[in-house]
Design an enzyme around this catalytic site. Structure first.
Site, short mmCIF file in Angstrom:
data_model
loop_
_atom_site.label_atom_id
_atom_site.label_comp_id
_atom_site.label_asym_id
_atom_site.label_seq_id
_atom_site.Cartn_x
_atom_site.Cartn_y
_atom_site.Cartn_z
N HIS A 112 39.53 43.72 31.13
CA HIS A 112 40.56 44.75 31.30
C HIS A 112 41.92 44.10 31.53
CE1 HIS A 112 40.64 44.39 35.80
NE2 HIS A 112 39.35 44.16 35.68
N ASP A 137 44.49 45.97 32.60
CA ASP A 137 45.18 46.67 33.68
C ASP A 137 44.89 45.99 35.01
OD1 ASP A 137 42.48 47.57 33.47
OD2 ASP A 137 42.95 49.34 34.69
N ASP A 190 41.78 38.90 38.85
CA ASP A 190 41.13 40.13 38.37
C ASP A 190 42.01 40.84 37.35
OD1 ASP A 190 39.37 42.23 38.14
OD2 ASP A 190 39.87 43.15 40.06
N GLU A 200 40.22 50.13 33.48
CA GLU A 200 39.08 49.73 34.30
C GLU A 200 39.34 49.99 35.77
OE1 GLU A 200 36.17 47.26 36.50
OE2 GLU A 200 38.35 47.22 36.62
N GLU A 201 40.59 49.79 36.19
CA GLU A 201 40.93 49.96 37.60
C GLU A 201 41.24 51.42 37.94
OE1 GLU A 201 40.37 47.72 39.53
OE2 GLU A 201 40.91 45.73 38.78
N GLU A 219 34.57 39.59 34.83
CA GLU A 219 34.85 39.92 36.24
C GLU A 219 34.81 38.66 37.11
OE1 GLU A 219 35.80 42.61 37.72
OE2 GLU A 219 35.67 43.98 36.02
N HIS A 256 42.71 42.24 44.46
CA HIS A 256 43.28 43.49 44.98
C HIS A 256 44.09 43.27 46.26
CE1 HIS A 256 40.44 46.49 42.73
NE2 HIS A 256 40.63 45.37 42.03
#
Length: 377
Positions: A66, A68, A99, A133-134, A162, A348
């Site tokens: 991903h 995003d 990530d 995805e997020e 991931e 994150h």
């Protein structure tokens, strides 16, 4: 500068907060097209998805990822701008560094090296990238999988980038994920004055024994690959805010993270059985976030494990812990799915970062995995 570092810096500099892509995929598609990939954009609901494929024969090896990222949070708490890639103390800082923009960059460069060395390789290569995805994950990977299934494209292996490593690159990869089943329960009572409880019906009091039973249930024992299923209350709300009013209802939100030892239907049935046996008047809405998936030890796990051992000397642990991923969608159309990427300690978080000295080894692991899967045929 390494080719991986150069590319991941370019990706981090694009503030692709979900569902935005900020032309990450367009840039990658142009790069992949130069080495023979046919690129297709599938967009819906403000989400951008890229399906890029090189070759028409099997087996088909797919990298899924991903572009995003989650919002950076308070920028003043970062030591440097989250969207200005910054090298400091052996790390590359920026939102998406772990990530999962480093995984994307590493796999792109791995594929470039693989194709340059083996231009007539057997099988096919593909990328499945999304900018959803997020976020809600309803216009992303899932719709690409639906499109691929509808036109009969057969996926054989999928590596999801991931960040799975825990302490050092290569110590953990994920060969499955638990399912997620959420519920919103509304227990109905009768509002009244706390001084006259006989004229009211307190839903909190009524639900308390059922709650105690639910949290004490052994839903299953897990199995060789999964821990036992868990049940957790995430929110419990009731009352008007006044201290002299019996509430009219109690709203309870809960989540089950479940293994292949249980099914959504079996979990739902047990919850309803408890609630009904306690004589509750209630409404219950279910939300199946994803079913569990598992790739047993076989050609894909062996290919990746061998590559990790050759590059790092580590024997990776196969794990199914953690939250859900887009692997849950891909597993429905691909028999072997595994997740592998850099360490996840700062994902994150403020000051997200990736170790600079893991970027080229990560690329090498991906390239070795391709060699193990495609050059043996």
């Amino acid at each position: 500068m390494s080719a991986v570092l150069d590319l991941v810096r370019d990706l981090i500099a694009r503030p692709s907060v979900t569902p935005q892509d900020k032309d990450c995929q367009q840039m990658l598609a142009q790069r992949l097209a130069r080495i023979g990939f046919q690129c297709e954009t599938i967009a819906r609901g403000g989400v951008t998805n890229l399906w890029a494929r090189r070759g028409t024969q099997g087996p088909l090896v797919v990298f899924a990822g991903h572009t995003d990222v989650v919002p950076p949070g308070p920028r003043e708490k970062w030591d440097s701008d989250p969207f200005v890639p910054t090298e400091r103390d052996g790390y590359l800082y920026g939102r998406g560094a772990s990530d999962m923009k480093s995984s994307i960059a590493a796999f792109v460069v791995a594929v470039e090296e693989f194709v340059a060395a083996h231009p007539q390789h057997e099988g096919s290569l593909a990328f499945l990238l999304t900018s959803d995805e997020e976020g809600p994950a309803i216009d992303g990977t899932v719709i690409v999988c639906d499109a691929l299934q509808a036109r009969g494209e057969k996926l054989d292996y999928c590596i999801v980038g991931e960040p799975t490593s825990t302490h050092e690159l290569g110590d953990v990869c994920k060969n499955g994920r638990r399912g997620s089943l959420g519920g919103t329960l509304t227990v109905k009572g009768i509002q009244g004055h706390v001084a006259y409880p006989h004229l009211a019906r307190n839903p909190v009091h009524q639900f308390a024994p059922a709650l105690a039973e639910l949290v004490g249930i052994e839903w299953d024992k897990g199995n060789e690959y999964f821990p036992p299923t868990t049940f957790q209350i995430s929110n419990l709300n009731s009352g008007t805010g006044a201290t002299n009013v019996v509430p009219a209802e109690a709203i309870v939100e809960f989540n089950c993270r479940f293994s292949t030892a249980s099914t959504p239907e079996s979990l739902k049935a047990r919850v309803h059985e408890v609630l009904d046996r306690h004589g509750l008047e209630y409404d219950l809405e279910w939300d199946l976030g994803g079913e569990p998936f598992l790739t047993a030890r076989g050609s894909l796990t062996d290919a990746l494990s061998s590559a990790i051992q050759a590059e790092t000397g580590l024997t990776p642990e196969l794990s199914t812990t953690g939250g859900t991923s887009d692997g849950r969608f891909i597993a429905k159309i691909c028999p072997q799915v595994i997740e592998f990427g850099p360490t996840n300690a700062t994902i994150h978080k403020i000051n997200e970062r990736v170790a600079l000295d893991c970027l080229d080894p990560l690329k090498n692991i991906y390239r070795r995995t391709l060699e193990n899967l495609l050059l043996a045929h």
